[in-house]
Design an enzyme around this catalytic site. Structure first.
Site, PDB file in Angstrom:
ATOM      1  N   SER A 183     -14.787 -14.560  -8.795  1.00 57.24           N
ATOM      2  CA  SER A 183     -14.114 -15.510  -9.544  1.00 57.24           C
ATOM      3  C   SER A 183     -14.651 -16.159 -10.696  1.00 57.24           C
ATOM      4  CB  SER A 183     -13.256 -16.455  -8.651  1.00 57.24           C
ATOM      5  OG  SER A 183     -12.812 -17.550  -9.381  1.00 57.24           O
ATOM      6  N   TYR A 185     -14.461 -23.036  -1.914  1.00 47.29           N
ATOM      7  CA  TYR A 185     -14.108 -21.899  -2.524  1.00 47.29           C
ATOM      8  C   TYR A 185     -15.009 -21.230  -3.707  1.00 47.29           C
ATOM      9  CZ  TYR A 185     -11.112 -18.787  -5.404  1.00 47.29           C
ATOM     10  OH  TYR A 185     -10.556 -17.692  -6.051  1.00 47.29           O
TER      11      TYR A 185
HETATM   12  N1  LIG Z   1      -5.042 -16.100  -8.818  1.00 46.55           N
HETATM   13  C1  LIG Z   1      -6.408 -16.479  -9.423  1.00 46.55           C
HETATM   14  O1  LIG Z   1      -6.129 -17.540 -10.128  1.00 46.55           O
HETATM   15  C2  LIG Z   1      -7.576 -16.070  -8.863  1.00 46.55           C
HETATM   16  C3  LIG Z   1      -8.554 -16.331  -9.752  1.00 46.55           C
HETATM   17  C4  LIG Z   1      -9.651 -15.680  -9.628  1.00 46.55           C
HETATM   18  C5  LIG Z   1      -9.845 -14.953  -8.101  1.00 46.55           C
HETATM   19  N2  LIG Z   1      -9.072 -14.939  -7.505  1.00 46.55           N
HETATM   20  C6  LIG Z   1      -9.203 -14.072  -6.230  1.00 46.55           C
HETATM   21  O2  LIG Z   1      -8.531 -12.941  -6.083  1.00 46.55           O
HETATM   22  C7  LIG Z   1      -8.088 -12.485  -4.952  1.00 46.55           C
HETATM   23  C8  LIG Z   1      -6.856 -12.021  -4.655  1.00 46.55           C
HETATM   24  O3  LIG Z   1      -5.937 -13.368  -4.832  1.00 46.55           O
HETATM   25  P1  LIG Z   1      -4.662 -13.318  -5.747  1.00 46.55           P
HETATM   26  O4  LIG Z   1      -4.806 -14.094  -7.052  1.00 46.55           O
HETATM   27  O5  LIG Z   1      -3.838 -12.091  -5.745  1.00 46.55           O
HETATM   28  O6  LIG Z   1      -3.672 -14.412  -4.893  1.00 46.55           O
HETATM   29  P2  LIG Z   1      -2.633 -13.890  -3.573  1.00 46.55           P
HETATM   30  O7  LIG Z   1      -1.332 -13.302  -4.510  1.00 46.55           O
HETATM   31  O8  LIG Z   1      -2.400 -15.365  -2.851  1.00 46.55           O
HETATM   32  O9  LIG Z   1      -3.439 -12.935  -2.441  1.00 46.55           O
HETATM   33  C9  LIG Z   1      -4.006 -13.006  -1.591  1.00 46.55           C
HETATM   34  C10 LIG Z   1      -4.012 -11.985  -0.655  1.00 46.55           C
HETATM   35  O10 LIG Z   1      -4.863 -12.330   0.304  1.00 46.55           O
HETATM   36  C11 LIG Z   1      -4.258 -12.237   1.478  1.00 46.55           C
HETATM   37  N3  LIG Z   1      -4.905 -12.775   2.622  1.00 46.55           N
HETATM   38  C12 LIG Z   1      -5.206 -14.261   2.334  1.00 46.55           C
HETATM   39  N4  LIG Z   1      -5.530 -14.630   3.740  1.00 46.55           N
HETATM   40  C13 LIG Z   1      -5.590 -13.703   4.656  1.00 46.55           C
HETATM   41  C14 LIG Z   1      -5.914 -13.298   5.875  1.00 46.55           C
HETATM   42  N5  LIG Z   1      -6.151 -14.445   6.843  1.00 46.55           N
HETATM   43  N6  LIG Z   1      -5.869 -11.993   6.361  1.00 46.55           N
HETATM   44  C15 LIG Z   1      -5.685 -11.055   5.684  1.00 46.55           C
HETATM   45  N7  LIG Z   1      -5.235 -11.243   4.389  1.00 46.55           N
HETATM   46  C16 LIG Z   1      -5.151 -12.376   3.775  1.00 46.55           C
HETATM   47  C17 LIG Z   1      -2.991 -12.349   1.325  1.00 46.55           C
HETATM   48  O11 LIG Z   1      -2.074 -11.587   2.247  1.00 46.55           O
HETATM   49  P3  LIG Z   1      -1.279 -12.396   3.508  1.00 46.55           P
HETATM   50  O12 LIG Z   1      -0.779 -13.696   3.225  1.00 46.55           O
HETATM   51  O13 LIG Z   1      -0.065 -11.405   3.589  1.00 46.55           O
HETATM   52  O14 LIG Z   1      -2.149 -12.227   4.746  1.00 46.55           O
HETATM   53  C18 LIG Z   1      -2.595 -11.896  -0.026  1.00 46.55           C
HETATM   54  O15 LIG Z   1      -2.352 -10.467   0.011  1.00 46.55           O
HETATM   55  C19 LIG Z   1      -8.484 -13.846  -3.969  1.00 46.55           C
HETATM   56  O16 LIG Z   1      -9.754 -13.210  -3.577  1.00 46.55           O
HETATM   57  C20 LIG Z   1      -8.771 -14.751  -4.775  1.00 46.55           C
HETATM   58  O17 LIG Z   1      -9.589 -15.794  -4.535  1.00 46.55           O
HETATM   59  C21 LIG Z   1      -7.832 -15.239  -7.694  1.00 46.55           C
END
Ligand SMILES: NC(=O)c1ccc[n+]([C@@H]2O[C@H](COP(=O)([O-])OP(=O)(O)OC[C@H]3O[C@@H](n4cnc5c(N)ncnc54)[C@H](OP(=O)(O)O)[C@@H]3O)[C@@H](O)[C@H]2O)c1
Length: 260
Positions: free
Chosen positions: A142, A155
């Site tokens: 990130s 985080y």
């Molecule tokens: N969106 C942003 O602003 C942003 C910015 C920078 C980086 N990121 C990073 O991008 C990555 C993806 O996030 P996203 O933005 O796509 O958010 P998201 O839509 O909330 O997706 C997060 C994913 O992680 C899975 N997950 C969470 N806890 C888990 C667990 N205990 N076991 C297995 N799977 C788990 C969730 O699946 P389940 O709930 O079904 O388990 C979901 O598929 C993350 O690492 C996040 O830190 C996001």
């Protein structure tokens, strides 16, 4: 991408970036292994991908916060006779508020999912990725990885770990033909904010899910591409500013951005 990996494990595939990565890899003809907790979401996506792209889409519902999760996933891959040559570590979440007031279980879970499971899976799958000659590892860090951030301290620290680990692996993998990338998106409208129950993570230039995945594919396809891709040009500029100012000044700025 030429040649694409033949089989890619994608954690966090039930929503956001992970689901989009799965769609893109399937379109490129790669089989996918979809990992997250919400089995029904994964089943739905697997059906969509099989029907639209004709690839094999395997569903492995797993809680990556559970100790031994990477073991359990590797056992599932073995049982199904799968030898993936690609891994996208997308699963992750954030918690906000003063660290001292955090729920200890949420803290343990965050370290387990964002750091420990990612490390364990990377370790177990990296040899096959390196040996295949065209393997792929994308770890989702990130823009938060570039500076300490009060209120979302854990985080940001977890993402700094992901980025620097992955950048070092990029160097170690040189000459193998494998593509290794630390992907650093800025804030994006996935389910991330609702999962965290906070808008405090909305710091920086907003980027779309498609932009993030496009940037990742661009980075791993380009000849001579580096270890890291920050998504969004303003985010890229901001990412490097903390190197130029004292940490105390950086903290004053980030504290201002995330104050409640
Ligand atoms: N969106 C942003 O602003 C942003 C910015 C920078 C980086 N990121 C990073 O991008 C990555 C993806 O996030 P996203 O933005 O796509 O958010 P998201 O839509 O909330 O997706 C997060 C994913 O992680 C899975 N997950 C969470 N806890 C888990 C667990 N205990 N076991 C297995 N799977 C788990 C969730 O699946 P389940 O709930 O079904 O388990 C979901 O598929 C993350 O690492 C996040 O830190 C996001």
């Amino acid at each position: 991408m030429n040649p694409a990996p033949s089989c890619v494990v994608i954690t966090g595939a039930s929503s956001g970036f992970g689901a989009e990565f799965a769609r893109r890899f399937a379109r490129k003809g790669a089989d996918v292994v979809l990992v997250a907790r919400r089995a029904s979401r994964l089943e739905e996506l697997a059906k969509e991908l099989t029907e639209s792209s004709g690839v094999a889409a395997h569903v492995v519902p797993i809680d990556l916060a559970a100790p031994g999760a990477a073991d359990a996933l590797m056992t599932q891959l073995d049982r199904r006779g799968l030898s993936p040559d690609g891994l996208v570590n997308c699963a992750g979440f954030g918690i906000d508020g003063p660290f001292a007031e955090s729920d200890p279980q949420r803290v343990t879970d965050l370290v387990q999912v964002n750091v420990a499971a990612l490390t364990d899976l990377t370790l177990r799958m990296l040899p096959a990725i390196l040996n295949s000659g065209h393997g792929l590892l994308i770890n989702v860090a990130s823009t938060a990885s570039y500076q300490p951030i009060p209120q979302i301290a854990l985080y940001a620290a977890s993402k700094a770990y992901v980025r620097t680990l992955t950048e070092a692996l990029w160097q170690e993998a040189k000459g193998s033909g494998a593509r290794i990338l630390a992907l650093c998106p800025g804030p994006s409208r996935t389910e991330f904010f609702s999962a965290a129950g906070s808008e405090r993570f909305n710091v920086g230039q907003m980027v779309s899910i498609e932009e993030v995945v496009d940037a990742a594919f661009d980075a791993v396809t380009k000849q001579g591409a580096g270890p890291t891709r920050v998504v969004g040009w303003r985010n890229a500029v901001q990412a490097h500013l903390p190197r130029l100012v004292p940490t105390r000044a950086t903290l004053a700025i980030t504290a201002g951005l995330t104050k409640g």
